[in-house]
Design a protein around this motif. Structure first.
Motif, PDB file in Angstrom:
ATOM      1  N   PRO A 121       0.920  39.056 -20.028  1.00 18.45           N
ATOM      2  CA  PRO A 121       0.016  40.197 -20.170  1.00 18.45           C
ATOM      3  C   PRO A 121      -1.385  39.845 -20.660  1.00 18.45           C
ATOM      4  CG  PRO A 121       2.163  40.726 -21.082  1.00 18.45           C
ATOM      5  CD  PRO A 121       2.181  39.260 -20.744  1.00 18.45           C
ATOM      6  N   LEU A 122      -1.534  38.808 -21.471  1.00 20.31           N
ATOM      7  CA  LEU A 122      -2.861  38.484 -21.998  1.00 20.31           C
ATOM      8  C   LEU A 122      -3.743  37.722 -21.016  1.00 20.31           C
ATOM      9  CD1 LEU A 122      -1.949  37.562 -25.676  1.00 20.31           C
ATOM     10  CD2 LEU A 122      -2.798  39.736 -24.769  1.00 20.31           C
ATOM     11  N   GLY A 123      -3.196  37.330 -19.873  1.00 22.67           N
ATOM     12  CA  GLY A 123      -3.986  36.639 -18.862  1.00 22.67           C
ATOM     13  C   GLY A 123      -4.139  37.459 -17.605  1.00 22.67           C
ATOM     14  N   TRP A 124      -4.283  38.768 -17.765  1.00 26.02           N
ATOM     15  CA  TRP A 124      -4.262  39.655 -16.599  1.00 26.02           C
ATOM     16  C   TRP A 124      -5.599  39.755 -15.871  1.00 26.02           C
ATOM     17  CZ3 TRP A 124      -6.656  44.287 -15.364  1.00 26.02           C
ATOM     18  CH2 TRP A 124      -7.435  44.855 -16.358  1.00 26.02           C
ATOM     19  N   CYS A 125      -6.706  39.355 -16.527  1.00 25.36           N
ATOM     20  CA  CYS A 125      -8.026  39.425 -15.877  1.00 25.36           C
ATOM     21  C   CYS A 125      -8.983  38.471 -16.581  1.00 25.36           C
ATOM     22  CB  CYS A 125      -8.575  40.848 -15.911  1.00 25.36           C
ATOM     23  SG  CYS A 125      -9.055  41.394 -17.566  1.00 25.36           S
ATOM     24  N   THR A 138      -3.273  32.160 -15.841  1.00 25.12           N
ATOM     25  CA  THR A 138      -3.414  33.528 -15.342  1.00 25.12           C
ATOM     26  C   THR A 138      -2.052  34.169 -15.123  1.00 25.12           C
ATOM     27  OG1 THR A 138      -3.303  32.926 -12.992  1.00 25.12           O
ATOM     28  CG2 THR A 138      -5.491  32.865 -14.041  1.00 25.12           C
ATOM     29  N   LYS A 139      -2.040  35.467 -14.976  1.00 23.71           N
ATOM     30  CA  LYS A 139      -0.853  36.124 -14.443  1.00 23.71           C
ATOM     31  C   LYS A 139      -0.591  35.471 -13.086  1.00 23.71           C
ATOM     32  CE  LYS A 139       0.919  39.585 -15.144  1.00 23.71           C
ATOM     33  NZ  LYS A 139       2.289  39.726 -15.550  1.00 23.71           N
ATOM     34  N   THR A 140       0.637  35.507 -12.615  1.00 18.22           N
ATOM     35  CA  THR A 140       0.941  34.901 -11.326  1.00 18.22           C
ATOM     36  C   THR A 140       0.234  35.676 -10.219  1.00 18.22           C
ATOM     37  OG1 THR A 140       3.056  34.092 -12.127  1.00 18.22           O
ATOM     38  CG2 THR A 140       2.779  34.219  -9.745  1.00 18.22           C
ATOM     39  N   ILE A 141      -0.536  34.933  -9.431  1.00 16.49           N
ATOM     40  CA  ILE A 141      -1.355  35.515  -8.371  1.00 16.49           C
ATOM     41  C   ILE A 141      -0.603  35.402  -7.050  1.00 16.49           C
ATOM     42  CG2 ILE A 141      -3.538  35.347  -7.129  1.00 16.49           C
ATOM     43  CD1 ILE A 141      -4.616  33.971  -9.790  1.00 16.49           C
ATOM     44  N   ARG A 142      -0.416  36.548  -6.421  1.00 18.41           N
ATOM     45  CA  ARG A 142       0.269  36.596  -5.130  1.00 18.41           C
ATOM     46  C   ARG A 142      -0.569  37.387  -4.147  1.00 18.41           C
ATOM     47  NH1 ARG A 142       5.801  38.781  -4.947  1.00 18.41           N
ATOM     48  NH2 ARG A 142       5.569  37.889  -2.874  1.00 18.41           N
ATOM     49  N   ARG A 143      -0.256  37.228  -2.884  1.00 15.82           N
ATOM     50  CA  ARG A 143      -0.957  38.005  -1.858  1.00 15.82           C
ATOM     51  C   ARG A 143      -0.705  39.500  -2.073  1.00 15.82           C
ATOM     52  NH1 ARG A 143      -5.175  37.081  -0.004  1.00 15.82           N
ATOM     53  NH2 ARG A 143      -4.628  34.953   0.478  1.00 15.82           N
ATOM     54  N   ASP A 144       0.545  39.886  -2.325  1.00 15.19           N
ATOM     55  CA  ASP A 144       0.896  41.280  -2.597  1.00 15.19           C
ATOM     56  C   ASP A 144       0.837  41.539  -4.092  1.00 15.19           C
ATOM     57  OD1 ASP A 144       1.474  41.739   0.124  1.00 15.19           O
ATOM     58  OD2 ASP A 144       3.506  40.959  -0.145  1.00 15.19           O
ATOM     59  N   VAL A 145       0.299  42.677  -4.471  1.00 12.64           N
ATOM     60  CA  VAL A 145       0.211  43.022  -5.889  1.00 12.64           C
ATOM     61  C   VAL A 145       1.553  43.530  -6.391  1.00 12.64           C
ATOM     62  CG1 VAL A 145      -2.241  43.548  -5.734  1.00 12.64           C
ATOM     63  CG2 VAL A 145      -0.581  45.377  -5.478  1.00 12.64           C
ATOM     64  N   TRP A 162       4.422  40.016 -11.497  1.00 13.27           N
ATOM     65  CA  TRP A 162       3.213  39.206 -11.358  1.00 13.27           C
ATOM     66  C   TRP A 162       1.979  40.096 -11.483  1.00 13.27           C
ATOM     67  CZ3 TRP A 162       7.060  40.123  -7.872  1.00 13.27           C
ATOM     68  CH2 TRP A 162       6.760  40.933  -6.806  1.00 13.27           C
ATOM     69  N   SER A 163       0.828  39.574 -11.104  1.00 12.95           N
ATOM     70  CA  SER A 163      -0.440  40.280 -11.265  1.00 12.95           C
ATOM     71  C   SER A 163      -0.500  41.551 -10.437  1.00 12.95           C
ATOM     72  CB  SER A 163      -1.597  39.366 -10.856  1.00 12.95           C
ATOM     73  OG  SER A 163      -2.828  40.061 -10.964  1.00 12.95           O
ATOM     74  N   ASP A 164      -1.102  42.589 -11.022  1.00 11.07           N
ATOM     75  CA  ASP A 164      -1.342  43.799 -10.254  1.00 11.07           C
ATOM     76  C   ASP A 164      -2.748  43.824  -9.664  1.00 11.07           C
ATOM     77  OD1 ASP A 164      -2.592  44.231 -12.676  1.00 11.07           O
ATOM     78  OD2 ASP A 164      -1.408  45.969 -13.211  1.00 11.07           O
ATOM     79  N   LEU A 165      -3.442  42.672  -9.743  1.00 19.46           N
ATOM     80  CA  LEU A 165      -4.710  42.488  -9.033  1.00 19.46           C
ATOM     81  C   LEU A 165      -4.416  41.675  -7.772  1.00 19.46           C
ATOM     82  CD1 LEU A 165      -7.093  41.402 -11.952  1.00 19.46           C
ATOM     83  CD2 LEU A 165      -6.851  43.681 -10.944  1.00 19.46           C
ATOM     84  N   SER A 174      -1.796  30.567 -11.943  1.00 17.50           N
ATOM     85  CA  SER A 174      -0.384  30.627 -11.589  1.00 17.50           C
ATOM     86  C   SER A 174      -0.276  31.286 -10.218  1.00 17.50           C
ATOM     87  CB  SER A 174       0.377  31.442 -12.642  1.00 17.50           C
ATOM     88  OG  SER A 174       1.727  31.587 -12.277  1.00 17.50           O
ATOM     89  N   THR A 175       0.448  30.671  -9.306  1.00 18.52           N
ATOM     90  CA  THR A 175       0.599  31.241  -7.973  1.00 18.52           C
ATOM     91  C   THR A 175       1.962  30.906  -7.402  1.00 18.52           C
ATOM     92  OG1 THR A 175      -0.433  31.526  -5.804  1.00 18.52           O
ATOM     93  CG2 THR A 175      -0.409  29.291  -6.703  1.00 18.52           C
ATOM     94  N   GLY A 176       2.350  31.671  -6.439  1.00 21.10           N
ATOM     95  CA  GLY A 176       3.579  31.359  -5.742  1.00 21.10           C
ATOM     96  C   GLY A 176       4.542  32.509  -5.666  1.00 21.10           C
ATOM     97  N   HIS A 177       5.489  32.338  -4.887  1.00 23.19           N
ATOM     98  CA  HIS A 177       6.663  33.171  -4.681  1.00 23.19           C
ATOM     99  C   HIS A 177       7.491  32.461  -3.630  1.00 23.19           C
ATOM    100  CE1 HIS A 177       9.242  36.658  -4.666  1.00 23.19           C
ATOM    101  NE2 HIS A 177       9.181  36.692  -3.350  1.00 23.19           N
ATOM    102  N   THR A 178       6.773  32.025  -2.618  1.00 26.88           N
ATOM    103  CA  THR A 178       7.391  31.240  -1.553  1.00 26.88           C
ATOM    104  C   THR A 178       6.511  30.020  -1.298  1.00 26.88           C
ATOM    105  OG1 THR A 178       6.158  32.327   0.213  1.00 26.88           O
ATOM    106  CG2 THR A 178       8.268  33.347  -0.451  1.00 26.88           C
ATOM    107  N   PRO A 179       7.063  28.970  -0.716  1.00 30.90           N
ATOM    108  CA  PRO A 179       6.225  27.811  -0.369  1.00 30.90           C
ATOM    109  C   PRO A 179       5.053  28.193   0.538  1.00 30.90           C
ATOM    110  CG  PRO A 179       8.528  27.195  -0.281  1.00 30.90           C
ATOM    111  CD  PRO A 179       8.490  28.698  -0.474  1.00 30.90           C
TER     112      PRO A 179
END
Length: 132
Positions: free
Chosen positions: A23-27, A44-51, A73-76, A100-105
């Motif tokens: 939560p503290l790395g949301w933006c 960062t919060k985990t960054i994904r293509r889908d929020v 993950w991130s809501d951005l 932070s990123t990912g969900h699938t390769p």
């Protein structure tokens, strides 16, 4: 004063305090505040293509000084991180920025380059169990 500097995967940290993804790395503004507070690195919060669609409230006290965080993950969206949030942290005076990123390769392959180009010093790769 003692030298607390460490090396994290080739990135020099002024100290070993790393704010984990959450939560503290949301933006960018919250990440900047963490650097100002003295963290050597921030994830960062985990960054994904889908929020994520996170429940509200998503943090609940369980009593006795404990918390339960049930957000995903991130809501951005990734574009927001790539075009605005990460570049706005490029002028910071200190600290290592870990995206932070990912969900699938495939998602990691898609986002890793743009996140690094936008200003991430390191990447944290996250893996979730594939949905059936």
């Amino acid at each position: 004063m003692a030298d607390l500097s460490v090396d994290l995967c080739g990135a020099p940290l002024s100290n070993p305090l790393v704010l984990a993804s959450g939560p503290l790395g949301w933006c960018a503004s919250s990440i900047s505040a963490a650097f100002d507070a003295g963290f050597g690195a921030v994830v960062t919060k985990t960054i994904r293509r889908d929020v994520a669609v996170n429940p509200m409230p998503h943090i609940h006290s369980l009593g006795r000084g404990s918390l339960l965080n049930c957000e995903g993950w991130s809501d951005l969206p990734a574009e927001c991180w790539i075009e605005r949030e990460l570049p706005s942290l490029a002028r910071r005076a200190r600290g290592v920025l870990i995206a932070s990123t990912g969900h699938t390769p495939a998602e990691v392959v898609e986002l890793a380059g743009p996140l690094a180009a936008a200003g991430a010093d390191l990447l944290e790769l996250v893996s979730y169990r594939a949905e059936d």
